[in-house]
Enzyme design. Structure first.
Site, PDB file in Angstrom:
ATOM      1  N   PHE A  36      -2.278   2.062   9.372  1.00 51.51           N
ATOM      2  CA  PHE A  36      -2.094   1.311  10.458  1.00 51.51           C
ATOM      3  C   PHE A  36      -2.232  -0.291  10.348  1.00 51.51           C
ATOM      4  CE2 PHE A  36      -1.837   4.588  13.514  1.00 51.51           C
ATOM      5  CZ  PHE A  36      -2.471   5.690  12.795  1.00 51.51           C
TER       6      PHE A  36
ATOM      7  N   ASP B 126      -5.730  17.157   4.028  1.00 54.90           N
ATOM      8  CA  ASP B 126      -5.181  16.022   3.193  1.00 54.90           C
ATOM      9  C   ASP B 126      -6.149  15.725   2.264  1.00 54.90           C
ATOM     10  OD1 ASP B 126      -3.322  14.297   2.214  1.00 54.90           O
ATOM     11  OD2 ASP B 126      -3.670  12.691   3.542  1.00 54.90           O
TER      12      ASP B 126
ATOM     13  N   LYS C  76     -11.124  -1.344   8.597  1.00 55.76           N
ATOM     14  CA  LYS C  76      -9.460  -1.021   8.787  1.00 55.76           C
ATOM     15  C   LYS C  76      -9.054  -1.812   9.855  1.00 55.76           C
ATOM     16  CE  LYS C  76      -9.392   3.462   6.441  1.00 55.76           C
ATOM     17  NZ  LYS C  76      -8.831   4.899   6.456  1.00 55.76           N
TER      18      LYS C  76
ATOM     19  N   GLY D 297      -6.422  -3.685   0.391  1.00 53.84           N
ATOM     20  CA  GLY D 297      -5.274  -2.540   0.154  1.00 53.84           C
ATOM     21  C   GLY D 297      -4.528  -2.447   1.679  1.00 53.84           C
ATOM     22  N   MET D 298      -3.757  -1.619   1.842  1.00 51.15           N
ATOM     23  CA  MET D 298      -2.943  -1.318   2.981  1.00 51.15           C
ATOM     24  C   MET D 298      -3.166  -0.105   3.463  1.00 51.15           C
ATOM     25  SD  MET D 298      -1.386  -3.759   4.533  1.00 51.15           S
ATOM     26  CE  MET D 298      -0.437  -3.184   5.751  1.00 51.15           C
ATOM     27  N   GLY D 299      -3.625   0.212   4.909  1.00 53.65           N
ATOM     28  CA  GLY D 299      -3.689   1.642   5.224  1.00 53.65           C
ATOM     29  C   GLY D 299      -2.670   1.899   6.186  1.00 53.65           C
TER      30      GLY D 299
ATOM     31  N   VAL E  26      -6.596  -3.147   5.016  1.00 54.70           N
ATOM     32  CA  VAL E  26      -8.045  -2.658   4.861  1.00 54.70           C
ATOM     33  C   VAL E  26      -8.474  -3.897   3.989  1.00 54.70           C
ATOM     34  CG1 VAL E  26      -9.632  -0.904   3.750  1.00 54.70           C
ATOM     35  CG2 VAL E  26      -7.378  -0.257   4.607  1.00 54.70           C
TER      36      VAL E  26
END
Ligand code: ACK
Length: 916
Positions: free
Chosen positions: A580, A694, A601, A576-578, A583
Site C-alpha cells: 500500500f 501466505d 507502513k 522498502g515498498m509494501g 515502509v
C-alpha cells in the site's frame, strides 16, 4: 551551731529512754507549680544509740518521711492515716558523746523523690519513733530540662515527667531567619537532661549559621538555598550590594538564562558565526562555517539557518533585494535549527535560483539579552545550477490485457529543465531485478507488450533533461490478465499438454512407481486440521476475530490497535515498498515509555475506502496476537494522514533476503533455531484458529538476535474477497498446498505445507522453490507426486520433515505442535542432524546409490533399486547422462552428490524406478 560554728535553728527530739514514741512534725502546704515529681532533700544529725547508756530497746536510729496531696493550702488537722509513707530514712553517719564533746557535727543529707500529680499541692511530715535526732533543713524541689537551642531550633524550659523513666517529647521552634528542614524534636529525661535531638532547621536563603543563630550574608556574598552550606562569594560578572542576598545580580551586559543556577557566572550571547562558505552542487548547497569568535562564556552555542529566495527589492541582510522564505520542500540535513554542528547540506532547491542563507548563532542567554538576530548572524547568497529532474511520483495502468500493459504517469514535480525523454524499466516481480527490460518514450505513457499472462511486473520510470537522468520512481506493480486456459479443471492448452507429456511424463511414472513400491504410512496422528475443527479441539483458547465481521472497520481497529499520536513518531528512512505504500524505519517515543525503533507502513494518498479497510485490517489482525515469534503491533495512526501501521523494527529485514546475503554462513543448528521460531509462531496462530495463507520466507522478518517472526497478515482477506483468487497471481503457488490452490481449502494444514517450503528456503539459504519452473509446471509436478529434493548439506531428518509437510492428504501432515516438538528434539540432540544415516556410512563406495537416494530424500527406494542391481552409480551412469541431457535447460540446483553438483536428480530416480 553548724560546721562553721554559726548558730542555726533545728527541730530536735531525743525521747530515747521512753518506749512507743510517735512524734510528728508537718510542713505547711507546698504548691506543686506544675511539677509531677518532687525531690525532698533532708539534712539531719542523729545520735548513735550505742553511745547512750541504758537505752537498749527504746532507742531508734531512723525516722519516717510521709506526704499528703491536697488542694487545701491551710488544712489545720490531717489524720495520721491520710499520710502516705515515702520512706524510712536512716543516717549514713551518727554521732557519739565524744563527737559532741569535740563539737563534731556529723550532718546527714538524704534525698527522696515522690510523684505528686493528683492535687495542686502537698504536705510533708516526719515521724519520730524514738530516735535522738535534729532536723537541720528540708529542701523541696522539682527538675526541668533547661531552655536550649539545638540544630537551630529553640526548646523551652521543660518540667520533667512523673516517673523516673518517663521522657517528655518536646517540639522545638526554628530560630529567627531559619526554616524547618525536618520537624525539630527532643526528649526531656526525668533527671533534667535533654535526649535524642531529631530534625532541625536551616538558615533561610541569604542567611548562614553563626553560634546557633542565623546571620545575613554580607554584601558581595549570597546564599541561594537554605540547604547551601553557607554564604558564597558572588560568581564572576555579578554582584550583591546589600546584606542578605539570595542571588547576585549580573553586571550590565551580562545575563543569566532561566535554567542557569545562581552559582553560575553571568554570560553573554555569542558573536556571529565566522567564515561562512558555500559549495553549490546542482540544486544542493553545502554550507560550512566556523564557531563565533566569542562564545560569551557558555558552551551551549547552537545554530539555525534562514533560507530566503531573493529578487530585487530591499532586505537589510541581503543587500537591497526582496526576499521571501524558501518553501517547506527544501531539505536541511542534519536540520535547520538547534544545530550543534557547523555544516548543513541544503537540498531540493530550485535550479537557477538565487538563495540567501543566514546562519544565526545563539546560546542560552540570547533570549534573555534580547539581542537582535542579525547581531549574531552571517549570511551568504548563492545561485543554484542545472539539475536532473526529480523522480516521477506516480505510475498508472490505463489498460491491461493478457500480454500487455498500458502505463501513464505525471511529469516530475521538479523537471528542472525541458524533459527530453522517459525511460521505463520493468521486470517480472518473481525475478526481482535479475533480468529487466528498458523502454524509452518521449511521451508520458507507454504500451508494454510481449508480457506473460497472469504475471506481476514491477515498473520504474525516470525522466531525462539536458542535465541527465533523474532518479527512478519507486516501484509500481501491475499484473497482466489471467490466462483463458485454466490451470486446474476443465480444458488444457494443447501446447501445455505437449510440454506436459514430454517433460513431465516421467514424473507420472514416478508417482505410479511410488504408489506401487511403497505407500508410506504417516507417522503423524490424523488430527483434523481445519480451523473450524480446531476451534472445538481447543476449548478455552483465545480465538482470533476476523475484523471483516465488523460492520464498521474503525470499530475493529480501535478494539485491537492503539491509536498513536503522530508527534511521537520520528521517521528516519525508507526501507522498502509494501503493498500500500512505503515502509519506513524510525523511532517511537510513547508517553512514559523509552524510545524504541519501529517500522512504519503507510497508506499512500488517493486510496479508496476498500484500500483503507484492507490496509487497516492487517493491524486489526496483528493487534490480536501477542507472541515472541509474531511481529508485534505498536499501534496505528488513523486520525491524520497518511494512515500508518507501526510495528516493532526487525533489523535484518525479511528472512529470504537475509539468508541470500549470508549464504552458507550459519550452522545447521542456527538454521533449525530460526525454523523453530517460525514453527512456534505458527503454532500460536493455529492455536488461535488463524490461517495465515501466505507463509513464506519473504514474510518472515529477522531481528538483530536472529529471532524470526511471522508477519504479513494481509493475504487472507484478498482470498476472502475474491472468488476468483485461486486463479489469479495473488496465490503464491509455490508455497501453497494443492487443495488450497484447486478448491481454496485453506486450513492450518495448508499452512503446514507452506511451512515445509519455508524449511526448504531456509536450508537452501533463500533459493527460489522449484527454481525457474513456471507456476503451471509446479502445479503439475506436485500433482504428479514430485517434491523438492534436499538442499545441499541438508540433514536427512530435516528433509524428511519437509516431505511430511508436503503429504498430499492434509490429514497426514504433522501439526505445528508436532513440528515444534520434532525441532526441539533435534536441537537437544544435534547428533541427529547428521547429513546421512549410519546405514549409508557402511556402504563401501561414496558413489553408492544409497547416498545419492538419501541426498534427495528418496532413500526408501534403496532396497528396490538394490534388488534390481543398482547398487553403484557407476552402473547407472548411462541413465544419468541420458536424463541430464534432457534436463540441460533446467537450472542447476543445490543438490550435491559426492562433493559435486548434479542436475535435478528426482527425475533421474523416476527413470530408474520405472526401469526397475
Ligand atoms: O526485505 P526487507 O528489508 O524487509 O524489505 C521489506 C520491506 O520492508 C517491505 O515490506 C521491510 N519490513 C517490513 N516490515 C518490517 C519491520 N517490521 N522491520 C524491518 N523491516 C521491515 C521488509
Amino acid at each position: 551551731m553548724d560546721e562553721k560554728n554559726i548558730p542555726i535553728r533545728t527541730y530536735q527530739v531525743c525521747n530515747v529512754l521512753e518506749p512507743n514514741q510517735n512524734n510528728w512534725l508537718r510542713t505547711d502546704w507546698i504548691p506543686r507549680s506544675g511539677a509531677q515529681r518532687v525531690y525532698v532533700e533532708v539534712k539531719f544529725t542523729l545520735r548513735d544509740c550505742n553511745s547512750l547508756p541504758g537505752v537498749t530497746g527504746t532507742c531508734k536510729e531512723t525516722f519516717n518521711l510521709y506526704y499528703h496531696e491536697s488542694n487545701e493550702d491551710r488544712e489545720s488537722y490531717i489524720k495520721e492515716s491520710s499520710f502516705i509513707k515515702v520512706d524510712t530514712v536512716a543516717a549514713d553517719e551518727s554521732f557519739t558523746q565524744v563527737d559532741v564533746g569535740d563539737r563534731i557535727m556529723k550532718l546527714n543529707t538524704e534525698v527522696r523523690d515522690v510523684k505528686v500529680t493528683t492535687r495542686k499541692g502537698f504536705y510533708l511530715a516526719f515521724q519520730d519513733v524514738g530516735a535522738c535526732i535534729a532536723l537541720v533543713s528540708v529542701r523541696v524541689f522539682y527538675k526541668t530540662c533547661p531552655l536550649t537551642v539545638r540544630n537551630l531550633a529553640t526548646f523551652p524550659d521543660t518540667v520533667t515527667g512523673a516517673d523516673t523513666s518517663s521522657l517528655v517529647e518536646v517540639r522545638g521552634s526554628c530560630v529567627n531567619q531559619s526554616e524547618e528542614r525536618e520537624e525539630p524534636k527532643m526528649y526531656c529525661g526525668a533527671d533534667g537532661e535533654w535526649l535524642v535531638p531529631i530534625g532541625g532547621c536551616l538558615c533561610s536563603p541569604g542567611y548562614q549559621e553563626k553560634s546557633g543563630t542565623c546571620k545575613a550574608c554580607s554584601a558581595g556574598f549570597y546564599k541561594a538555598r537554605s540547604s547551601d552550606a553557607g554564604c558564597s562569594k558572588c560568581p564572576p560578572h555579578s554582584h550583591s550590594l546589600r546584606d542578605g542576598a539570595t542571588v547576585c545580580d549580573c553586571h550590565s551586559g551580562f545575563f543569566r538564562a532561566d535554567s542557569d543556577p545562581p552559582s553560575m557566572a553571568c554570560t553573554q550571547p555569542p558573536s556571529a558565526p565566522q567564515q561562512l562558505i558555500s559549495v553549490v552542487n546542482e540544486t544542493s548547497v553545502v554550507l560550512e562555517w566556523s564557531p563565533p569568535r566569542r562564545l560569551g562564556g557558555r558552551s551551549d552555542t547552537s545554530y539555525s539557518l534562514e533560507c530566503l529566495i531573493c529578487q530585487t527589492g530591499s532586505h537589510s541582510q541581503t543587500g537591497g533585494k526582496l526576499c521571501l522564505p524558501c518553501g517547506s520542500d527544501v531539505l536541511f540535513s542534519p536540520g535547520q535549527a538547534g544545530l550543534k554542528t557547523t555544516r548543513v547540506v541544503v537540498s531540493e532547491l530550485r535550479a537557477h535560483t538565487h538563495y540567501t542563507f543566514i546562519v544565526h548563532a545563539r546560546n542560552g542567554v540570547s533570549q534573555a539579552s534580547g539581542a537582535a538576530g542579525s547581531a549574531q548572524s552571517v549570511s551568504v547568497t548563492v545561485t543554484t545550477n542545472q539539475a536532473a529532474p526529480s523522480p516521477v511520483s506516480y505510475i498508472q495502468a490505463t489498460d491491461v490485457t493478457r500480454h500487455s500493459l498500458s502505463l501513464a504517469w505525471q511529469q516530475p514535480d521538479r523537471p528542472n529543465g525541458v524533459i527530453l525523454e522517459y525511460e521505463v524499466k520493468f521486470y517480472e516481480k518473481d525475478q526481482r531485478e535479475r533480468s529487466y527490460r528498458i523502454m524509452r518514450t518521449f511521451s508520458r505513457s507507454v504500451d508494454v507488450t510481449g508480457l506473460n499472462p497472469l504475471t506481476v511486473y514491477v515498473f520504474h520510470v525516470r525522466a531525462r533533461t539536458a542535465a541527465g537522468y533523474g532518479e527512478f520512481s519507486t516501484p509500481f506493480e501491475f499484473s497482466t490478465n489471467s490466462d483463458p486456459f485454466p490451470l486446474i479443471g476443465e480444458g488444457v492448452n494443447s501446447a501445455f499438454l505437449l510440454l506436459s507429456v514430454s517433460g513431465v511424463g516421467i514424473l507420472l511414472l514416478i508417482s505410479a512407481a511410488v504408489f506401487i513400491i511403497s505407500r508410506r504410512r504417516s507417522k503423524y496422528s490424523k488430527t483434523k486440521q481445519d480451523s473450524e475443527e480446531e476451534k472445538h479441539l481447543n476449548p478455552g483458547v483465545k480465538i482470533y476475530v476476523d475484523p471483516f465481521t465488523y460492520e464498521d472497520p474503525d470499530q475493529a481497529i480501535h478494539e485491537f490497535a492503539k491509536e498513536i499520536d503522530v508527534s511521537s513518531i520520528h521517521i528516519e528512512r525508507v526501507i522498502g515498498m509494501g503493498e500500500f505504500g512505503e515502509v519506513c524505519s524510525g523511532r517511537l517515543r510513547a508517553q512514559g515509555k523509552r524510545e524504541i525503533y519501529v517500522a512504519i507502513k503507510s497508506l499512500k494518498a488517493g486510496y479508496s475506502d476498500k484500500q483503507r479497510r484492507d490496509f487497516l485490517s492487517e493491524a486489526s489482525i496483528m493487534g490480536q496476537f501477542d507472541h515472541p515469534n509474531i511481529i508485534r503491533l505498536e499501534g496505528v495512526v488513523t486520525r491524520c494522514k497518511p494512515l500508518m501501521i507501526i510495528t516493532e523494527y526487525m533489523e535484518n529485514g525479511s528472512l529470504d533476503a537475509f539468508l541470500r546475503k549470508h549464504d552458507g554462513q550459519f550452522t545447521v543448528i542456527q538454521l533449525v533455531g530460526m525454523l523453530r521460531g517460525v514453527a512456534s509462531g505458527m503454532k500460536y496462530l493455529s492455536d488461535m484458529s488463524y490461517v495465515h495463507r501466505d507463509l513464506a520466507a519473504r514474510n518472515i522478518l529477522v531481528n538483530s538476535n536472529l529471532v524470526c517472526k511471522v508477519s504479513d497478515f494481509g493475504l487472507s482477506r484478498v482470498l476472502e474477497d475474491d472468488p476468483e483468487a485461486a486463479y489469479t497471481t495473488r496465490i503464491p503457488i509455490r508455497w501453497t498446498a494443492p487443495e488450497a490452490i484447486s478448491y481454496r481449502k485453506f486450513t492450518t494444514a495448508s499452512d503446514v505445507w507452506s511451512y515445509g517450503i519455508v524449511m526448504w528456503e531456509v536450508v537452501s539459504y533463500g533459493e527460489r522453490p522449484y527454481w525457474d519452473m513456471n507456476n503451471q509446471d509446479v502445479i503439475k509436478a506436485i500433482e504428479e507426486g514430485y517434491r523438492l529434493p534436499a538442499p545441499m548439506d541438508c540433514p536427512v531428518v530435516l528433509h524428511q520433515l519437509m516431505l511430511d509437510c508436503w503429504e498430499r492428504d492434509r490429514a497426514e501432515r504433522p501439526t505445528f505442535s508436532q513440528i515444534l516438538n520434532m525441532l526441539d528434539k533435534l536441537i537437544r540432540n544435534p547428533g541427529t542432524l547428521r547429513l546421512s544415516p549410519p546405514t549409508c556410512l557402511l556402504s563401501p563406495s561414496p558413489w553408492s546409490v544409497c547416498v545419492w537416494l538419501q541426498s534427495i530424500g528418496l532413500e526408501r527406494y534403496r532396497d528396490t533399486l538394490a534388488a534390481a542391481g543398482y547398487t553403484s552409480l557407476d552402473n547407472s551412469l548411462s541413465l544419468i547422462a541420458f536424463i541430464s541431457a534432457k534436463k540441460t535447460k533446467q537450472k542447476q540446483n543445490r543438490v550435491s552428490f559426492g562433493g559435486e553438483k548434479i542436475q535435478t536428480p528426482t527425475v533421474l530416480c523416476g527413470v530408474i524406478v520405472a526401469q526397475t
